[in-house]
Design an enzyme around this catalytic site. Structure first.
Site, PDB file in Angstrom:
ATOM      1  N   GLU A  62       0.853  -1.188   0.000  1.00 29.47           N
ATOM      2  CA  GLU A  62       0.000   0.000   0.000  1.00 29.47           C
ATOM      3  C   GLU A  62       0.892   1.242   0.000  1.00 29.47           C
ATOM      4  O   GLU A  62       1.924   1.273   0.687  1.00 29.47           O
ATOM      5  CB  GLU A  62      -0.918   0.018   1.219  1.00 29.47           C
ATOM      6  CG  GLU A  62      -1.929  -1.114   1.232  1.00 29.47           C
ATOM      7  CD  GLU A  62      -2.982  -1.012   0.147  1.00 29.47           C
ATOM      8  OE1 GLU A  62      -3.222   0.103  -0.358  1.00 29.47           O
ATOM      9  OE2 GLU A  62      -3.570  -2.048  -0.188  1.00 29.47           O
ATOM     10  N   HIS A 100      -3.887  -2.660  -8.051  1.00 22.80           N
ATOM     11  CA  HIS A 100      -5.253  -3.087  -7.726  1.00 22.80           C
ATOM     12  C   HIS A 100      -6.180  -2.851  -8.911  1.00 22.80           C
ATOM     13  O   HIS A 100      -7.110  -3.619  -9.151  1.00 22.80           O
ATOM     14  CB  HIS A 100      -5.768  -2.338  -6.494  1.00 22.80           C
ATOM     15  CG  HIS A 100      -5.171  -2.834  -5.217  1.00 22.80           C
ATOM     16  ND1 HIS A 100      -4.827  -1.987  -4.202  1.00 22.80           N
ATOM     17  CD2 HIS A 100      -4.860  -4.077  -4.796  1.00 22.80           C
ATOM     18  CE1 HIS A 100      -4.334  -2.693  -3.199  1.00 22.80           C
ATOM     19  NE2 HIS A 100      -4.340  -3.962  -3.542  1.00 22.80           N
ATOM     20  N   ASP A 110      -6.665   2.270  -7.824  1.00 24.69           N
ATOM     21  CA  ASP A 110      -5.314   2.533  -7.354  1.00 24.69           C
ATOM     22  C   ASP A 110      -4.300   1.575  -7.993  1.00 24.69           C
ATOM     23  O   ASP A 110      -4.659   0.450  -8.311  1.00 24.69           O
ATOM     24  CB  ASP A 110      -5.243   2.471  -5.821  1.00 24.69           C
ATOM     25  CG  ASP A 110      -5.683   1.135  -5.257  1.00 24.69           C
ATOM     26  OD1 ASP A 110      -6.738   0.625  -5.674  1.00 24.69           O
ATOM     27  OD2 ASP A 110      -4.979   0.610  -4.393  1.00 24.69           O
TER      28      ASP A 110
END
Length: 195
Positions: A62, A100, A110
């Protein structure tokens, strides 16, 4: 999330049912949240190259970015270090690095249009198409086949076009064109595993 710290709290909260192996802040700080040998809950529903349980076969990273601003240089520097390490350790090719938005088109966007995929590709950490513009022509059926051969799931034409452009042509507008078709053809040819 308003900050990487808030994202870290959310990713570590069992009630949220979301996690990732790593989190990188805007300043390039790296948090290791889940051991790579364990399953994280970062991908959710989606598929890549025909496999639907992406969580069980991927390492989730992330990145602290709201999605509408360029990614900070320290974040990208740390991401490059981390990806190089992961690809070497797991003996993965650059085409194994996806977003993603690749595995859940329409549901996730994203890392978004401001993410520098080309920078990663120049460093051998992702892929970038080298389309043959002279041979390109618009063929919607071939475009769809080429996108599936690359790894995206079967999608309607509009969503497939949005997905390809989000990753490789975020500034492009309008209907499917010869450049989109040339990109898809090159991706299918070089990265489908058929060569």
């Amino acid at each position: 999330m308003q900050s990487a710290e808030a994202a870290s709290r959310a990713l570590c909260d069992p009630a949220r049912e979301v996690s990732a192996h790593y989190l990188i802040s805007e300043a390039g700080e790296l948090w290791s949240l889940v051991d790579e040998e364990r399953r994280a809950w970062h991908a959710g529903q989606g598929s890549w190259r025909g496999a639907s349980d992406v969580n069980s076969r991927s390492i989730g990273i992330e990145l602290a970015n709201p999605g509408n601003v360029p990614f900070a240089a320290p974040l990208m520097d740390r991401l490059e270090e981390l990806l190089a390490d992961i690809l070497a350790r797991w003996q993965l090719p650059p085409e194994a690095v996806i977003g993603h938005s690749d595995m859940a088109p329409g549901r996730k966007i994203d890392p978004g249009p401001r993410f520098d995929w080309h920078r990663l590709a120049r460093g051998g950490l992702s892929i970038w198409p080298e389309p043959d513009h002279e041979a390109a022509h618009v063929d919607a059926d071939k475009f769809a086949r080429d996108c599936r051969a690359f790894g995206w799931p079967a999608l309607d034409e509009a969503l497939q076009l949005t997905t390809l452009r989000l990753r490789f042509r975020p500034q492009a507008k309008g209907p499917l064109d010869a450049t989109d078709c040339a990109i898809a053809a090159d991706l299918a040819r070089r990265f489908s595993g058929d060569d």
